[in-house]
Every structure is written in structure tokens, then in C-alpha cells.
Design an enzyme around this catalytic site. Structure first.
Site, PDB file in Angstrom:
ATOM      1  N   HIS A 103      -7.043  -1.344  -2.171  1.00  0.00           N
ATOM      2  CA  HIS A 103      -6.320  -0.358  -1.119  1.00  0.00           C
ATOM      3  C   HIS A 103      -4.731  -0.063  -1.350  1.00  0.00           C
ATOM      4  CE1 HIS A 103      -5.641   1.280   2.738  1.00  0.00           C
ATOM      5  NE2 HIS A 103      -5.422  -0.072   3.410  1.00  0.00           N
TER       6      HIS A 103
ATOM      7  N   CYS B 222      -2.619   4.157   6.697  1.00  0.00           N
ATOM      8  CA  CYS B 222      -3.673   4.155   5.926  1.00  0.00           C
ATOM      9  C   CYS B 222      -4.486   5.043   5.579  1.00  0.00           C
ATOM     10  CB  CYS B 222      -4.395   2.507   6.234  1.00  0.00           C
ATOM     11  SG  CYS B 222      -3.164   1.239   5.962  1.00  0.00           S
TER      12      CYS B 222
END
Length: 390
Positions: free
Chosen positions: A334, A85
Site C-alpha cells: 500500500h 489513500c
């Protein structure tokens, strides 16, 4: 001081875009950044793409898709960078390093992810592959399950964090209301976020839906340069640090958030500043418990004291250090590979006074903290308005 500057940014909306491809998103963000930087493709020396993928997209070789943004990019070296991430910030730091090494003067960095065409189960499995697979107690865990364990550990050590987590969710949704690029521009009350219901079910107990970031499509881009841009349209990258911790959770204290804490401390130390000198922060709130622990990593409070900052308004809009004025991963969205680049792009807009309704008045110093895994790959960047400290 790095001597490297952000001179342009691009940012698609984040959301669900069934009719738009990975290439479409990359190209839109890249073109906007080049136009804003007044930089033709010919002026770019290298391209870096942050892209996690993990099997979510068929485009396994997406770095050169960026070249579609401008024919002048043809034959420029392009490299895909992946670090879970934190892939977006990994690409940013790769661009910084290329300039510092003298291998480039101007670098285009793009972050992108296309996720919503996959089922929730498929996305969860793809992201879960970034966890440790070499231990029977960790292999196969989803990230909601990982951070549910973190929340439970927090409860056992410091007391119930659930209301504080609900406050974080409500804060970030309120912030996203002013961000036209955010995926979920919907206000949620603290009470709604703190209540398990049909609209807010348990995902991985004790985590509720409102504690989890979004599955998103989107892209963001920045142009980095060794030469500052025009006054008022350039931001200096004052410090950039990267700390990686052990991947197995059983080898570390998951509540200590030592990786983010060390990355932030190294960035502060490089400039001789503290959290008191920072005007806003964009941090990695993949789950609300992560933002609660980030307050400690930023040096805003001691262990287990994050709830106080929410109660006192320190991290809210108008507080002494607003956290996630964009809405964060929680409400802005996200799209994994794009997240770190988005943080830097929006910090650039804050520091050049171009952040619109989410503008932090008088912002001169911003902090970005992007995290891969459960505090495993940790990137901290301090950005300053103008060409740097004098």
C-alpha cells in the site's frame, strides 16, 4: 459510458527499496506505461500524479519528476493530485475529466509513494493526519485505531468479525503468491491470522498485525486516451464515480460504508448492471475489516453477512466474484499514492489477458473501489475489455 480507454500500464514491484528514490519509482512506472501504449512523450497532452506524501518524502513538488521518463514530456502540464489513500484514483479521475472536457486526448497518470525510509511511528502519524482533527475524540487517532473502532462496532452490532477478517488476510496472501509485483508473497493460514502471537501481535486491539496493510514503496502508471488502442490491448472505462462523505466519524454510521456503497451503486446504475455482471474486483483493504464491509458496498450481501461469502468461496479465486486477486493492499502493498493507479493498472492487465498467474479466466468486466480515510473519499471505476459495450 465515458468513451475513455486505458491503452497502457506500468507497475514497479511494491516493497522496501532503500536505494531507490521517489523519482526512480515514478520514472520506471511511467516509462513502462508509455512503451506499452506505444505512446511517445510528445503524444501526451497532460500528466497527473497521485501522491499523498504527508511529510513522508522531501519531494514536495513531485509532479514534474514524471517528465524525467521521456524528454518529449517537457512543457506538458503536470499536476499533483492528493486525496488521502485515494490519491491514485483521484489522479485517474482528473485525467478522465481532462479528456472529457476536451482539454487533452492522451493523459499519463502516475501514482507513487516512498514510505519505508520513515519509521513505523512516523508513517502512522503522517497517515493519521488524514483523519478528522477537529474533535477531541478523533484528533490524533491513528488509522489502526480508527479501524479498530470499526471492528469493535461490527462486533457489537453483528457479532465477532475476527475469524472472517483472518479469512480475508489468508485469502489475499494466497492470491499474492501469484503476483510477482507483490510485497509480501508469503502464505498465511487462517489459523495463524486468527491467533495473537509473537509473530502476529495486537496492533490496535482487536486488530492484529495480519489485519493491517503494509508500509510500502512503489509506483504504477496508466495511459488514458480518447481513442481505443489495438484490439486486445485496450480497455474501456465504462463508468467512473466519486462520492465524498463527512470527514468526522461521529457524523455518520461507520459500519454503513455509505460513501463506497453510493459510489458503486452510481457506477452500476450508469451501466444498468449489478454485481452479478462483474468478473472481479480490486477493493481497498487497508484493514481486513474494510474489505469485509466492502462486500456489502459491492452489493454482494446484506449488512453483517460478509462472513458467509468467505465461507462459500464467492470472493475467493475461482468464486463468482473474486475480490483482490492481486493480493490487495494487505499483501501486494500500500504505497498510498500509487494504490489507486495500481488497482486500475492491474485491472487493465486482467481485462487484456496479461495478468499472468493472477489472471481471472474470462474476465470481461472489472470493478475498482479505492477509498481515502474511513470511507470518506470513495472512487469506483468499472472497466470493460475492448472498446466498450456493444
Amino acid at each position: 459510458m465515458t468513451g475513455i480507454h486505458v491503452i497502457g500500464s506500468g507497475h514497479t514491484a511494491f516493497g522496501r527499496f532503500d536505494a531507490r528514490s521517489l523519482e526512480d519509482l515514478e520514472v520506471e512506472a511511467a516509462r513502462e506505461a508509455l512503451v506499452e501504449a506505444e505512446m511517445p512523450g510528445e503524444g501526451i497532452d497532460a500528466v497527473f500524479l497521485g501522491h499523498f506524501n504527508g511529510g513522508m518524502a522531501a519531494d514536495g513538488f513531485a509532479s514534474s519528476l514524471v517528465h524525467q521518463a521521456d524528454d518529449g514530456l517537457r512543457f506538458k502540464p503536470a499536476t499533483r493530485v492528493e486525496n488521502a489513500c485515494a490519491s491514485g484514483s483521484a489522479a485517474i479521475h482528473a485525467g478522465i475529466n481532462a479528456i472529457r472536457a476536451g482539454q487533452a486526448r492522451n493523459v499519463l497518470v502516475v501514482g507513487v509513494e516512498k514510505m519505508t525510509h520513515r519509521t513505523t511511528e512516523e508513517v502512522t502519524a503522517a497517515l493519521g493526519s488524514a483523519g478528522y482533527q477537529g474533535h477531541p475524540d478523533e484528533a490524533g487517532l491513528s488509522f489502526p485505531q480508527v479501524f479498530a473502532r470499526v471492528a469493535e462496532a461490527y462486533r457489537e452490532r453483528y457479532g465477532n468479525p475476527m475469524t472472517a477478517m483472518a479469512r480475508i488476510a489468508a485469502k489475499n496472501h494466497a492470491n499474492a503468491m501469484g503476483n510477482p509485483l507483490a510485497q509480501m508473497r508469503r502464505e498465511l493460514s487462517v489459523e495463524a491470522c486468527d491467533t495473537v502471537s509473537d509473530k502476529n501481535p495486537l496492533i490496535a486491539p482487536p486488530l492484529r498485525l495480519s489485519d493491517c496493510s503494509l508500509i510500502s514503496d512503489g509506483a504504477a502508471a496508466v495511459v488514458l486516451s480518447g481513442t481505443p488502442g489495438p484490439v486486445g490491448a485496450s480497455v474501456h472505462i465504462a463508468a467512473a464515480t466519486h462520492v465524498s462523505d463527512f470527514l468526522p466519524m461521529h457524523r455518520r454510521d461507520v459500519l454503513a460504508f455509505e460513501g463506497p456503497k453510493r459510489a458503486v451503486a452510481q457506477a452500476y446504475d450508469a451501466l444498468g448492471i449489478t454485481a452479478k455482471d462483474v468478473h472481479f474486483a480490486e477493493v481497498h483493504d487497508c484493514f481486513t475489516i474494510a474489505e469485509l464491509l466492502m462486500y456489502e458496498a459491492l452489493g454482494l450481501c446484506g449488512p453483517g453477512q460478509g462472513a458467509r461469502l468467505l465461507e462459500e468461496g464467492v470472493v475467493h479465486k475461482g468464486g463468482s466474484l473474486p475480490v483482490n486477486p492481486s493480493g490487495g493492499l494487505k499483501a501486494k502493498g500500500h504505497p498510498v499514492g500509487a494504490t489507486g493507479v495500481s488497482m486500475h493498472a492491474l485491472a487493465f492487465r486482467q481485462l487484456t489477458g496479461r495478468a499472468g498467474e493472477i489472471q481471472v479466466p474470462g474476465a470481461g468486466v472489472g470493478l475498482v473501489v479505492n477509498m481515502g480515510g474511513a470511507a470518506v473519499a470513495n472512487y469506483a471505476t468499472i472497466l470493460e475489455a475492448g472498446s466498450g459495450r456493444r
